[in-house]
Design an enzyme around this catalytic site. Structure first.
Site, PDB file in Angstrom:
ATOM      1  N   ASP A 477      15.768 -21.485   8.364  1.00 16.23           N
ATOM      2  CA  ASP A 477      15.276 -22.587   7.528  1.00 16.23           C
ATOM      3  C   ASP A 477      16.388 -23.597   7.249  1.00 16.23           C
ATOM      4  O   ASP A 477      17.583 -23.320   7.455  1.00 16.23           O
ATOM      5  CB  ASP A 477      14.768 -21.994   6.207  1.00 16.23           C
ATOM      6  CG  ASP A 477      13.617 -22.780   5.618  1.00 16.23           C
ATOM      7  OD1 ASP A 477      13.476 -23.973   5.934  1.00 16.23           O
ATOM      8  OD2 ASP A 477      12.861 -22.189   4.819  1.00 16.23           O
ATOM      9  N   ASP A 547       4.838 -26.669   5.425  1.00 14.44           N
ATOM     10  CA  ASP A 547       4.606 -25.814   4.254  1.00 14.44           C
ATOM     11  C   ASP A 547       3.186 -25.996   3.722  1.00 14.44           C
ATOM     12  O   ASP A 547       2.749 -25.248   2.851  1.00 14.44           O
ATOM     13  CB  ASP A 547       5.599 -26.154   3.137  1.00 14.44           C
ATOM     14  CG  ASP A 547       6.924 -25.443   3.343  1.00 14.44           C
ATOM     15  OD1 ASP A 547       6.989 -24.524   4.171  1.00 14.44           O
ATOM     16  OD2 ASP A 547       7.912 -25.819   2.671  1.00 14.44           O
TER      17      ASP A 547
HETATM   18  C1  GLA Z   1      10.920 -23.316   2.874  1.00 15.45           C
HETATM   19  C2  GLA Z   1      10.039 -22.844   3.999  1.00 15.45           C
HETATM   20  C3  GLA Z   1       9.063 -21.816   3.486  1.00 15.45           C
HETATM   21  C4  GLA Z   1       9.813 -20.678   2.866  1.00 15.45           C
HETATM   22  C5  GLA Z   1      10.752 -21.178   1.796  1.00 15.45           C
HETATM   23  C6  GLA Z   1      11.665 -20.076   1.302  1.00 15.45           C
HETATM   24  O1  GLA Z   1      10.212 -24.071   1.964  1.00 15.45           O
HETATM   25  O2  GLA Z   1       9.393 -23.915   4.599  1.00 15.45           O
HETATM   26  O3  GLA Z   1       8.236 -21.361   4.522  1.00 15.45           O
HETATM   27  O4  GLA Z   1      10.525 -19.989   3.860  1.00 15.45           O
HETATM   28  O5  GLA Z   1      11.580 -22.232   2.259  1.00 15.45           O
HETATM   29  O6  GLA Z   1      12.505 -20.511   0.316  1.00 15.45           O
END
Ligand code: GLA
Length: 732
Positions: A477, A547
């Site tokens: 990420d 997301d």
């Molecule tokens: C980001 C990612 C999510 C998740 C969060 C974890 O927002 O896009 O899918 O992994 O971080 O903190």
């Protein structure tokens, strides 16, 4: 496929069965563009495509009296000569001047394709690709410029990049070094870009081309959710199924600029490369700079044709390793189920239910390390939190493996929380300028990945966690934009290199991890889809798309993503309702029918859904297992646009055209309408396709259309919000 050099006329012709790309050495020695488009016959001399006449008030390249760069199309134009369009590069010489004259010196033609050291790039064997490197030299400074081109045997695609090599004695500073310029002879195009923001990524936007420049960019350090490093120019009558279009896709994950410059003589210039605003690269004697690659594609088969070329090229010539062309594991990720609030026991319960449903991989998301109980602390401390994982990652992996599931986990290696052991030990490793409090993003700072020691340190920490544990997958990420970019201890004159070196650091860490653990499937992520680009696909063959997991919004996001990126790369999961981001409640069937046109998985605790829904999940997984090769690697067609109608339809067709799956979705019902009808695509006209108990010829389905009635669709209706179905076609 071939590359011909016409020595007498100094013209190059790169061609395969589908396209021709023609350029030449102009009277002043610089490279000029002659033609790019559908394959045409070769001839010794294409100079009829140049303009050689005096025009009042136009500057000419002395001693020629009838040649101006401005009236001709350029391959890689600078500024300061007779071309007044947007320039592709700027080199500042010792005397302060920025005027160059890169004259053709020599060239190399060879089978295959060279690697780009430290950078992602497409690849091809000696049988699959042919390359041309043109070497030019600035007459005054001895700065060399290499323009590289590759043509592939089976794709309507040219890849380009450039390299500057300082062969002179004096330092040269590059203030701008874009990767490609494509001058087109007319401006009758529309520009398409893929714009958005967090949770609404890659929405197609069409802009008119008018005299002047238009552009998109990222200066956020990553390629961004706001603008994607992929653009299309298309004729105004081009639709999904017919017409001309040209795409430019940047194989890079950092700041970028993509521009169209329409001049007053009818020339349309397309440019793409690293954003010059955040780039300043000094070249000492003997040093060189290589730009990332741009993939330029041409089609006369509409936007589906263009997308299919990118999909196939990226699946076959960009993605590497074990996961190349492999169906992707069906996973369950605990993020939306637990956030950071979990224990080993609660994780095991979720995983057990996932296994019962038929999932193959369990992914432990954020919260497993350091003091990470919320997003204020812990980033940078890549050591298991033993309150949550008493036996470490290895122990949990073993337990998950015992259940018959593969195991993977989440990392965010480029970041650090101020509240972390790493930051306390190395505050100078985070980007910051002295005398200013650096901006925070999600309560975190960005590590200075332009420094090798930082990358190596993070690698060592991650290695400890991965090594010995049985890890099948990693989600990488990156959850904030870069600000305050200043590298502590780096000399002032090299600060302009930091943005690019940061990206090189990210690539280096990926490469090290891949070398150590070649079987791990990497999924890239950046607050969802904020770094969804071709550069990332070289390392991580799939990317968490957004997301926003709302079924309806996902139709739009996945539809937009499909223009430039293969279905195999689109991370798509079913999540709980009401949806976290939108509050919308969309049936699980709809959510599943959208997610299966992607890598497919779940992002919820299956213990918390009804028995009926759980049965549906089992069915979805069964369906996905049977069809994922086709869904992820079949030829993908967008049929009905959710941006223009209240419906969406898309389909995939197997290579031998015996199987197809059509996804149909109602986002908003239209009451009191007749049965819908969709004209399908990509089928064999003469094959008889079975659909439920009916059978139709391919030509019927493509010309008369598939009628969306009860016999064909079982229970789909346009008269109900969130109705959806997947229609199976089989010609065996
Ligand atoms: C980001 C990612 C999510 C998740 C969060 C974890 O927002 O896009 O899918 O992994 O971080 O903190």
């Amino acid at each position: 496929m071939n590359i011909i050099w016409h020595e007498k006329t100094k013209q190059f012709h790169l061609y395969n069965d589908e396209i021709s790309y023609i350029m030449y050495v102009q009277p002043n020695g610089e490279m000029g563009q002659l033609y790019f488009g559908s394959r045409i016959h070769d001839r010794d001399d294409f100079s009829y495509l140049t303009y050689r006449r005096m025009k009042p008030m136009v500057a000419v390249e002395a001693p020629e009296e009838d040649f101006s760069m401005e009236l001709n199309r350029q391959e890689y134009p600078g500024f300061g000569g007779t071309d007044f369009g947007m320039n592709a590069y700027e080199a500042v010489y010792e005397d302060g001047s920025t005027v160059s004259n890169f004259k053709y010196a020599s060239h190399r033609i060879f089978a295959g394709k060279d690697k780009l050291e430290g950078l992602p790039a497409t690849y091809g064997s000696d049988e699959e690709a042919m390359s041309l490197v043109i070497i030019l030299e600035d007459t005054r400074s001895k700065l060399q410029l290499e323009l590289s081109y590759t043509i592939f045997q089976n794709y309507p695609v040219i890849t380009r990049n450039v390299k500057f090599i300082n062969q002179g004695d004096d330092e040269v500073i590059l203030n701008k070094a874009l990767s490609a310029c494509l001058d087109l002879p007319d401006q009758e195009y529309e520009w398409m870009q893929f714009s958005g923001a967090w949770a609404r990524e890659r929405i197609p936007v069409v802009r008119k081309i008018v005299p002047g420049t238009l552009s998109i960019e990222s200066k956020r350090g990553g390629s961004s959710a706001n603008q994607n490093p992929f653009i299309i120019v298309k004729r105004s009558n081009t639709d999904e199924f017919a017409g001309e279009a040209i795409g430019m896709s940047f194989v890079y994950s950092g700041n970028f600029l993509a521009a169209a410059d329409a001049d007053t003589y009818g020339r349309l210039r397309l440019l793409m490369g690293i954003h010059p605003d955040t780039f300043r690269w000094p070249l000492q004697k003997g040093a060189s700079f290589t730009t990332p690659e741009v993939v330029i594609a041409y089609t006369d088969k509409g936007l589906n044709g263009l997308s299919q070329s990118y999909h196939a090229l990226y699946n076959n010539h960009l993605v590497r390793g074990k996961w190349k062309n492999r169906p992707r594991p069906i996973l369950l990720n605990n993020w939306e189920a637990t956030f950071m609030d979990f224990t080993q026991e609660s994780i095991i319960k979720i995983a057990a239910k996932a296994k019962e449903a038929g999932a193959e991989l369990f992914v432990l998301d954020d919260g497993w390390f350091g003091a990470r109980n919320d997003d204020y602390a812990g980033l940078g401390d890549w050591v298991e939190n033993t309150d949550k994982l008493p036996n470490g990652m290895k122990g949990l992996a073993e337990k998950i493996n015992e259940m018959g599931l593969e195991f993977g986990f989440w990392i965010e290696p480029e970041m650090v929380n101020p509240d972390s052991d790493l930051y306390r030990a190395h505050p100078d490793w985070a980007f910051a300028v002295k005398g200013k409090t650096p901006a925070l993003g999600r309560h975190q700072y960005v590590l200075d990945f332009s420094k090798d020691e930082v990358v190596d340190y993070i690698y060592d920490m991650l290695y400890q966690v991965i090594d010995g544990a049985n890890i099948a997958y990693i989600k990488w990420d990156m959850n904030r934009a870069l600000t305050d970019v200043f590298s502590n201890g780096t000399p002032a004159e090299l600060q302009g290199c930091v943005y690019h070196k940061y990206v090189l650091g990210v690539y280096r860490l990926y490469e090290k991890l891949i070398a150590a653990f070649p079987d791990i499937l990497f999924e890239s992520c950046s607050s969802g889809g904020s770094r969804f680009d071709a550069g990332m696909l070289y390392y991580a063959p799939q990317a968490w798309c957004s997301d926003n997991t709302d079924g309806v919004d996902r139709v739009l996001i996945q539809y937009g993503s499909s223009y430039g990126y293969p279905i195999s790369s689109i991370g798509a999961h079913v999540s709980a309702v009401p949806n976290q981001q939108t509050g919308r409640t969309v049936p699980i069937a709809f959510r599943g029918n959208v997610a299966c046109f992607g890598t497919f998985g779940y992002e919820l605790d299956l213990n918390h859904i009804s028995e009926e829904e759980f049965c549906e999940v089992q069915e979805q997984i069964k369906f996905m297992k049977e069809n994922r090769q086709l869904l992820q690697y079949g030829k993908f067609y967008r049929l009905v646009s959710p941006f223009e109608t209240d419906q969406n339809a898309w389909m995939v067709v197997s290579e031998d055209q015996t199987k197809a799956l059509v996804g149909v979705y109602t986002m908003r019902s239209n009451v009191n309408e007749l049965d819908g009808r969709i004209r399908l695509a990509g089928l064999d006209r003469n094959k008889l396709y079975n659909i439920n108990s009916c059978a139709y010829y391919g030509d019927e389905l493509m010309c008369a259309g598939l009628v969306l009635n009860a016999e064909n669709t079982r229970n789909y209706t346009m008269e109900q919000d969130y109705s959806s179905c997947i229609i199976r076609l089989s010609a065996e």
